[in-house]
Design an enzyme around this catalytic site. Sequence first.
Site, short mmCIF file in Angstrom:
data_model
loop_
_atom_site.label_atom_id
_atom_site.label_comp_id
_atom_site.label_asym_id
_atom_site.label_seq_id
_atom_site.Cartn_x
_atom_site.Cartn_y
_atom_site.Cartn_z
N ASP A 214 0.77 -1.19 0.26
CA ASP A 214 0.14 -0.23 -0.43
C ASP A 214 1.14 1.51 -0.14
OD1 ASP A 214 -2.84 1.03 -0.10
OD2 ASP A 214 -2.21 1.66 2.20
N GLU B 169 1.38 -0.30 -4.88
CA GLU B 169 0.73 0.44 -5.38
C GLU B 169 1.72 2.04 -5.56
OE1 GLU B 169 -2.61 3.04 -4.11
OE2 GLU B 169 -2.29 2.09 -2.28
C1 GLC Z 1 -4.23 3.02 -0.14
C2 GLC Z 1 -5.56 2.05 -0.54
C3 GLC Z 1 -6.99 2.86 0.44
C4 GLC Z 1 -6.49 3.43 1.43
C5 GLC Z 1 -4.75 4.44 1.60
C6 GLC Z 1 -4.14 4.60 3.31
O1 GLC Z 1 -4.32 4.13 -0.89
O2 GLC Z 1 -6.09 1.68 -1.89
O3 GLC Z 1 -7.45 1.41 0.46
O4 GLC Z 1 -7.84 4.27 1.86
O5 GLC Z 1 -3.81 3.34 1.29
O6 GLC Z 1 -3.91 3.27 3.76
#
Ligand code: GLC
Length: 553
Positions: A204, A244
């Site tokens: 993440d 991500e």
């Molecule tokens: C990422 C996740 C999202 C979450 C954020 C904080 O962007 O995809 O859903 O709110 O991280 O953890």
Amino acid sequence: MNITDTSDLWWKSAVVYCLDIETYMDDNNDGVGDFAGLARRIDYLADLGITCLWLMPFYPSPDRDDGYDISDFYGIDPRLGNHGDFVEVIRTAKDRGIRVIVDLVVNHTSDKHPWFVSAKRSRDSFYRDFYVWRDEPPANEQPTVFPGEEASVWEHDPRTDQYFQHVFYKHQPDLNIANPRVRDEIVKTVGFWLALGVSGFRIDAVPFLIEPPDGVDLGDPHDFLRDLKRFLQRRSSDAALLGEVNLPFAEQLDFFGGERGGELDLQFDFMSMQALYLSLARSDPSALRESLAARPAVPDGAAWANFVRNHDELTLDKLSDAEREEVFEAFAPEEYQRVYGRGITRRLPPMLDGDPRRIRMVYSLLFSLPGTPVLFYGEEIGMGENSDVPGRGAVRTPMQWTDGKNGGFSQTSPGRLVAPMPGDGYSPEHVNVLKQRNDPDSLLQFIRHLIRRYRVSPEIGWGELELFETSADGVLAHGVLSPLGRMIALHNFTAVPVRTRVEIGAVEEGTMLLDLHGPERMALDVSGRVELELAPYGFRWLRVSPPGDTRIG
Ligand code: GLC
């Protein structure tokens, strides 16, 4: 690299399917999906053909950010089951040839995590330095990720009279990556889930995770990702890191570890995803073509993860203001369909007015692009959103299995469901697995077919992208080229039939084009020129088959 045996780098030709346990299948009928429910659906997933399951956070959590606010990195949310149920899912999936990766959310914890509870108690707490504290917020405060919901990334804690940093919600204090103990804890967490049998992690918010706190010099922040990847390789021969990283391509390359690799194995292609929607809004593939042309080649062993929709808002943050406005007008004309000034809270089919030709064209494209396709649960049956649920929750409704009670997701009363089902044309009565399973012309069967096609065409995952000129403006013509084979694909972004010329460059005499979605075979002249017809929103995949080609798939 010898790529006849592609199994070591399985992620380069995987089909990834993302789901949230709590909205997938409820076994004990308390209204919340659970591991036991998912275990009963592994055969469905195997039949669909996916090869990798990505589980969204299932850890203990106050659940104020859909589980992305974790209070115990080693636990299982008791509503979803226990470690025994988790291991059953991993084992059953493995038995059916499906690997499991899990979300690793270590940029922050929940404010209910025992570390933060202790850190907040006193400046002398052992855990104080697990988080980022300042007497005053720094002069150059970075913007919050959730505009409209948070005003600042610094929150004052009255008890100890300091501010703590939280890039996301204020109930998600950022971990201090500069503290070696925090790094050790992250690595230990990774080791723990690997020991339970996972095949990797979706990390993440990676850029935020490795960014050192303001004013702290950590040397190269990428060292941490390199160390993590090395640790992973030592502990498991085949574990992957999917990151991500929503950044421009040049910066993304750094997260692969530059040209030499050694950091993330996979990264989502946020840039092309956003360009895709601009192209759809304009019925013109140019924006997508430009994005794909700018997409850097990945280092050996790494891959782009292609996706159409995910669990978050459909972010359009990398488009210009005018472009974003165009996409908003086309696909989210109402204010309630938008969020954070940058994103859309809808799923694909309602945005495309349910037009099956357009929807199929998009998924054909997804599975034909070099890289690894990632599906969000429900995409395979064309689920819609529930716009009564505010924000990102609109697309996080329960999986629709049947037209029965609660879409077959749970036998509880509708009021107890973890999230309400969509209504109108997208209710379970209209959109469900059972109905589409028995219908050879359904979206489900189409996606299943695409998955099969992708799996017997490893050149797509392993190939280099080629882009071709066409004589029709509305058509995207791309190819994938690798020692495993070559394929070209055409996608018509317009509502009219087109006839177009494509030139793929000189080929060996006797080379044929084999239609991969039908029986047609065409001879290709040695200059590699061909004329093809495409239906409105039509698409074709054509294998370039040299003389003596022995492939049967
Ligand atoms: C990422 C996740 C999202 C979450 C954020 C904080 O962007 O995809 O859903 O709110 O991280 O953890």
